[in-house]
Scaffold this motif. Structure first.
Motif, PDB file in Angstrom:
ATOM      1  N   THR A   1      -0.530  76.688  61.225  1.00  0.00           N
ATOM      2  CA  THR A   1       0.744  77.333  61.528  1.00  0.00           C
ATOM      3  C   THR A   1       0.980  78.518  60.602  1.00  0.00           C
ATOM      4  N   ASN A   2       0.723  78.341  59.316  1.00  0.00           N
ATOM      5  CA  ASN A   2       0.900  79.441  58.371  1.00  0.00           C
ATOM      6  C   ASN A   2      -0.078  80.585  58.643  1.00  0.00           C
TER       7      ASN A   2
ATOM      8  N   ARG B   1       3.783  88.317  58.699  1.00  0.00           N
ATOM      9  CA  ARG B   1       4.425  88.167  60.019  1.00  0.00           C
ATOM     10  C   ARG B   1       4.419  89.497  60.769  1.00  0.00           C
TER      11      ARG B   1
ATOM     12  N   GLY C   1       3.512  85.779  53.961  1.00  0.00           N
ATOM     13  CA  GLY C   1       4.960  85.917  54.028  1.00  0.00           C
ATOM     14  C   GLY C   1       5.400  86.879  55.114  1.00  0.00           C
TER      15      GLY C   1
ATOM     16  N   SER D   1      -6.345  80.620  66.317  1.00  0.00           N
ATOM     17  CA  SER D   1      -5.374  79.731  65.662  1.00  0.00           C
ATOM     18  C   SER D   1      -4.340  79.240  66.662  1.00  0.00           C
TER      19      SER D   1
ATOM     20  N   ARG E   1       1.172  82.362  61.942  1.00  0.00           N
ATOM     21  CA  ARG E   1       2.432  83.099  61.837  1.00  0.00           C
ATOM     22  C   ARG E   1       2.357  84.288  60.883  1.00  0.00           C
ATOM     23  N   SER E   2       1.635  84.110  59.751  1.00  0.00           N
ATOM     24  CA  SER E   2       1.759  85.145  58.724  1.00  0.00           C
ATOM     25  C   SER E   2       0.502  85.420  57.918  1.00  0.00           C
TER      26      SER E   2
ATOM     27  N   PHE F   1      -0.680  83.682  55.745  1.00  0.00           N
ATOM     28  CA  PHE F   1      -0.324  83.226  54.401  1.00  0.00           C
ATOM     29  C   PHE F   1       0.251  84.350  53.538  1.00  0.00           C
TER      30      PHE F   1
ATOM     31  N   ARG G   1      -0.167  72.285  59.465  1.00  0.00           N
ATOM     32  CA  ARG G   1       0.618  73.164  58.612  1.00  0.00           C
ATOM     33  C   ARG G   1      -0.190  74.401  58.224  1.00  0.00           C
ATOM     34  N   TRP G   2      -1.475  74.188  57.903  1.00  0.00           N
ATOM     35  CA  TRP G   2      -2.335  75.311  57.513  1.00  0.00           C
ATOM     36  C   TRP G   2      -2.520  76.291  58.675  1.00  0.00           C
TER      37      TRP G   2
END
Length: 735
Positions: free
Chosen positions: A108-109, A121, A117, A23, A112-113, A115, A105-106
């Motif tokens: 990045t989420n 993370r 939260g 990613s 980072r996490s 999806f 956006r997908w």
């Protein structure tokens, strides 16, 4: 310790680290796309002019932002409705949506996490930590394998999967360390584990009270290039106490909305600069090329994960499972194993079982795990060491001698060394002898003298075991059954016969190259990787002991070739020389790295007699780079046993063979290959002075005669074979 630190995070966190890497690699593309797609500002454009254009297009503008990639975005309110767009600095008007596309956006989420939260993370931060541990420990292992940090890019050896793993890692490791370290920094910042550090000037106590100065009239903005702008926030309409907020590369300040005067200013702190640098390095914002490079390096993670798993699985398969392997701190007997291909581990397993059965608490480990400070209960340390190539340490013993030599004191436990090798090679048990010598120099007490096992002989091992039992005061019978490498069926495709007229029947046998499985190709097993000078192990019918023949071909030749002379009563040679095309034998390859021509363009002096021509002919055939090769070949008679005589003239015409000198022992004027060398003494001296590498293959008597002849030839020039051997420029393959 380092190997375990590298292995387990890799196995446990492989999927997570792979998602993180892939990613991240995909996201690295977007800053570059943004930089290319963003409308460019004209040369000399100031923030005042840009702000004036945007304000004219969007009177309710609230903020103008400029990303490090050069993209300028405006945010405004129009009749109470918010709006945003990426703008063209030349017009101040929007040209595309300010929002990132759905794919970005997908990703990045996901990156980072997952999806998930804040919980996600934390998981991804753990993945970054695992990547950092893998990168640092992997770098240490590569340095150890290469022989030190200064030899980071030295050539590597071993199975294909292991070499691919290391080759990819030593290119990508810097990028992976950088990416994982910056990821951990950003994760810590997200959870407020690091200080904010942002320079925030105190809001001004006094303002002019005037409003609505045109932004293009503000002096501070008229001298500020757009390239330095981070953000310009406009005051709230109707609020006379509000101000313009200006952020640039050089700091943050407030401007009076009535006069445009600079009210207060704060330079960025060192911590803020560090945080911005970390953000740039991790995301590629402001350094698109670097971001792409790091993204490409991240793609190495799944490749290294796959090859690493293959290496781990092959290691488990090649190393026997040891029952009752005691912790090193509790063991009274420590067995340390130095093995290249895995056969020495089989002997170690037999010894481990026998000692455990006699009531000993035994810990068995590779020599790389040598840790004398942790052998709290050890009474004895037994080293089982094979030799790699021309006296080098095998794979599981890398660094052992360095750690032994740098240790302040020798262990209190007595030491015994058992070497494994083949008496047919000059460097017979050379590494085991080096270990014993280093231990003696260190003052390590000796449990029993150095022992050796020739060609994996169960009888030699059992004899040594009885001596060890006497030293320990126990009955010790070591009944070991060597496990041979997996053999494959080779089909003979052609044969050429020589030597019948001189009562020395000899044949050049060529076998078809078997088709490898995917697993063999990936791990380098079987006949996927061999070169001229390596060995072919033949399992003759009616014998469990293999015979070895030097290979006269390399994998790139597309066939397997050996030269065999029939010996009276010889079981294997008799069966081989009786083979007809279409018939088969069982065989396996064995590496012989100590007998290779090496790289470079220095001249080669190849010296052989009889069947010793086999690997030398393979070297000449593979000399596609036209390296100067001078071949001295001894035979009985050119009409009967001029092996490869048909190819020699072709190789000379192609430039693969610079010179051929023959010696005929049954001709009109009989002479031997050492006589041919003496007749070319001036040329030999010239070539050796030019850095030539000397390679000798054939019987022991011939090799001894060649060594004496070369000593005589080189002595007047202040050179000798012993010095050349020490430099690695004189190697032998004798039988």
């Amino acid at each position: 310790m380092i190997r375990a630190l590298h292995r387990w995070p890799g196995l446990l966190a492989f999927a997570l680290v792979t998602v993180l890497a892939l990613s991240g690699a995909a996201l690295s593309i977007f800053p570059a796309i943004e930089r290319v797609a963003a409308p460019r500002a004209e040369a000399g454009l100031t923030v005042a002019t840009l702000a004036g254009r945007v304000h004219a297009a969007y009177p309710g503008v609230e903020q103008i932002r400029r990303s490090p990639s050069g993209r300028t975005t405006a945010y405004w309110f129009d009749q109470g409705m918010p709006g945003a767009a990426a703008i063209d600095p030349a017009t101040g008007k929007g040209v595309t949506s300010a929002d990132p596309n759905k794919v970005e956006r997908w990703l990045t989420n996901l990156h980072r996490s997952l999806f998930l939260g804040d919980g996600g993370r934390i998981v991804m931060a753990a993945g970054a930590a695992a990547m950092l541990v893998l990168s640092v420990s992997g770098a240490a292992l590569i340095a150890r394998r290469a022989g030190g940090w200064q030899r980071w890019f030295s050539p590597l050896r071993g199975p294909l999967a292991g070499r691919l793993h290391a080759e990819i890692a030593r290119v990508a490791v810097i990028g992976l360390v950088l990416s994982s370290t910056t990821a951990l920094w950003l994760a810590a910042s997200t959870f407020d584990l690091l200080p904010d550090g942002e320079a925030k000037p105190a809001f001004p106590a006094q303002v002019s009270g005037a409003t609505e100065i045109a932004p293009d009239k503000i002096a501070a903005l008229r001298h500020l290039p757009v390239a330095e702008l981070r953000a310009l926030s406009f005051p709230n309409p109707g609020d006379v106490s509000d101000v313009f907020t200006l952020k640039t590369d050089r700091g943050t300040g407030y401007l009076d909305q009535g006069t445009g005067d600079l009210l207060v200013w704060a330079d960025p702190t060192g911590w803020q600069r560090a945080s911005e640098t970390v953000y740039m390095l991790h995301t590629g914002q402001g350094a698109a090329v670097l971001g792409l490079v790091l993204g490409v390096m991240a793609l190495a993670v799944p490749a290294m994960g796959g090859t690493g798993f293959v290496v781990w699985h092959a290691g488990r398969r090649g190393r026997p499972r040891l029952r009752g392997n005691q912790p090193m701190a509790r063991a009274e007997t420590i067995l340390l194993v130095g093995s290249e291909g895995g056969s020495t581990w089989g002997f170690a397993a037999t010894l481990h079982a026998a000692l455990s059965g006699a009531g000993q608490r035994v810990h068995t480990a590779p020599m790389t795990a040598f840790a004398p400070g942790r052998y709290e209960c050890a009474k004895r340390i037994i080293v089982l060491a094979a030799t790699y190539g021309d006296g080098a340490a095998p794979a599981s013993a890398k660094g052992f001698l360095d750690r032994l030599n740098t240790a302040e004191n020798a262990p209190d436990a007595a030491m015994a060394v058992l070497g494994f090798g083949d008496r047919g090679f000059p460097a017979y048990c050379a590494f085991a002898k080096a270990v014993a010598a280093a231990a003696e120099e260190k003052g390590w007490s000796e449990l029993m003298p150095l022992g050796t096992v020739n060609r994996q002989s169960p009888q030699d091992f059992a004899r040594w075991g009885r001596a060890l039992g006497q030293a320990l005061g126990i009955d010790l019978e070591l009944a070991h059954q060597p496990v041979l490498p997996v053999a494959e069926t080779l089909t003979l495709v052609s044969r050429r016969d020589y030597g019948a007229e001189v009562q020395a029947p000899t044949a050049i046998l060529r076998f078809a190259l078997p088709r490898p499985t995917f697993g063999q190709w990936l791990t380098g097993a079987g006949f996927t990787r061999f070169g001229a000078g390596d060995l072919l192990g033949i399992l003759p019918e009616g014998s469990p002991v293999p015979r070895f023949y030097s290979l006269a071909s390399a994998h790139r030749d597309g066939f397997i070739e050996i030269v065999v002379k029939k010996h009276p009563g010889g079981l294997c040679s008799g069966q081989l020389t009786a083979l007809e095309p279409g018939q088969t034998v069982s065989a396996f390859p064995r590496r012989n790295p100590g007998f290779r021509p090496g790289r470079g363009h220095a001249p080669l002096i190849l010296i052989g007699a009889g069947t010793g021509i086999g690997p030398l002919a393979g070297f000449v055939r593979g000399n596609a780079r036209r390296r100067p090769v001078h071949l001295f070949f001894g035979m009985r008679h050119p009409d009967s046993d001029f092996l490869y005589g048909e190819e020699m003239s072709t190789w000379q015409e192609e430039g693969r063979l610079a010179r051929l000198v023959t010696a005929v022992s049954r001709g009109v004027r009989p002479n031997y290959v050492q006589d041919a060398l003496r007749s070319e003494r001036e040329e030999i001296v010239r070539l050796v002075r030019a850095g030539a590498r000397v390679m000798v293959c054939g019987g022991r008597g011939m090799a001894a005669g060649v060594s004496d002849a070369l000593a005589e030839i080189l002595a007047p020039a202040g050179l000798d074979p012993a010095a050349l051997k020490a430099e690695g420029r004189y190697v032998e393959d004798v039988f």
